[in-house]
Enzyme design. Structure first.
Site, PDB file in Angstrom:
ATOM      1  CG  ASN A  98      -1.744   1.209   1.379  1.00 19.38           C
ATOM      2  OD1 ASN A  98      -1.816   2.023   0.450  1.00 19.38           O
ATOM      3  ND2 ASN A  98      -2.395   1.360   2.523  1.00 19.38           N
ATOM      4  N   GLY A 113       2.923   2.079  10.807  1.00 22.32           N
ATOM      5  CA  GLY A 113       3.877   3.184  10.664  1.00 22.32           C
ATOM      6  C   GLY A 113       4.590   3.542  11.955  1.00 22.32           C
ATOM      7  CD  GLU A 139      -2.618   5.381   6.807  1.00 22.52           C
ATOM      8  OE1 GLU A 139      -2.596   5.414   5.570  1.00 22.52           O
ATOM      9  OE2 GLU A 139      -1.745   4.779   7.486  1.00 22.52           O
TER      10      GLU A 139
END
Ligand code: 13P
Length: 252
Positions: A9, A175, A99
């Site tokens: 991604n 992340g 997100e």
């Protein structure tokens, strides 16, 4: 045997030229791998999908989208429809990434609609879900995951699950450099398969590929992928580097 999948991604990274370079580098590094029963996906940003599809033509790489609107067409400024994706050769879409849920307010109800649109268009949905750190700390992570799955997917008929890939992405591991341990991933993936079995049947539960996402790197991929219910990974940061991403593909 379940299909194994390694998906990159790319999020909001890589312009047109960078997209070209990364796809070419990736092609070079995986060209000679025998990827039996294994799919390699990359999800560039919308504007580069068309050129990425052309570049990946006749290669081991499939190009997928990061998002899609639920309506067929209309006055939805800035949005992209299923028909538009298909018209440039994209037949698979990531839905419900954390997100999208966090920064763009995507709810379970909206995602259920997007899933329906995806399936009505004969496309594949890579459906993401996962708990927040506070859910994990309070021991509520199983409940959160169960409700995300129920609300987003359990209205589907069993046959529709052929077009579904699941991606468990604990938000606290995205992340952050902090990965779920292989045991934590396996525990959750086994739980996911169990609730699918309970709602549908063993066949549906056994057939669906469940990917793990959240700080997967070349150094931890092999151990995570070795777990029985982990069928691959959805990779963010490490998918932006051909050497790292191909090392993760080799790990599977
Ligand atoms: P990282 O691999 O950068 O943690 O991102 C995971 C992710 O969000 C993939 O969709």
């Amino acid at each position: 045997m379940r299909t194994k999948i390694v998906a990159g991604n790319w999020k909001m990274n890589n312009d047109k030229q960078e997209t070209k370079v990364l796809i070419e580098q990736l092609q070079d590094s995986i060209e000679n791998l025998s990827l039996e029963n294994t799919r390699v996906l990359v999800a560039p940003t919308f504007v580069n999908l068309s050129s990425a599809v052309a570049l990946a033509n006749n290669s081991k790489i499939e190009v997928v989208a990061q998002n899609m609107h639920q309506a067929a067409n209309g006055a939805f400024t800035g949005e992209i429809s299923a028909a538009m994706l298909k018209s440039v050769g994209v037949h698979s879409v990531i839905l419900g990434h954390s997100e999208r849920r966090t920064f763009f307010g995507e709810t379970d109800a909206l995602l259920a609609e997007k899933v329906d649109t995806t399936l009505a268009n004969n496309m594949e949905a890579i459906f993401c879900f996962g708990e927040l750190l506070e859910d994990r700390k309070s021991g509520n992570h199983f409940n959160v995951v169960e409700s995300q799955l129920k609300n987003g997917l359990f209205h589907l008929e069993a046959a529709a699950w052929k077009q579904i890939v699941l991606a468990y992405e604990p938000v606290w591991a995205i992340g952050t450099g902090e990965t779920a341990s292989p045991e934590q991933a396996q525990e959750m993936h086994a739980f996911i398969r169990k609730i699918i079995k309970d709602h549908y049947n063993q066949e549906v539960a056994d057939a669906v590929s469940i990917l793990y996402g959240g700080s997967v790197k070349p150094s931890n991929a092999e151990e995570i992928f070795s777990k029985a219910d982990v069928d691959g990974g959805l990779i963010g940061g490490a998918a932006l580097n051909a050497t790292d991403f191909s090392a993760i593909i080799k790990a599977i």
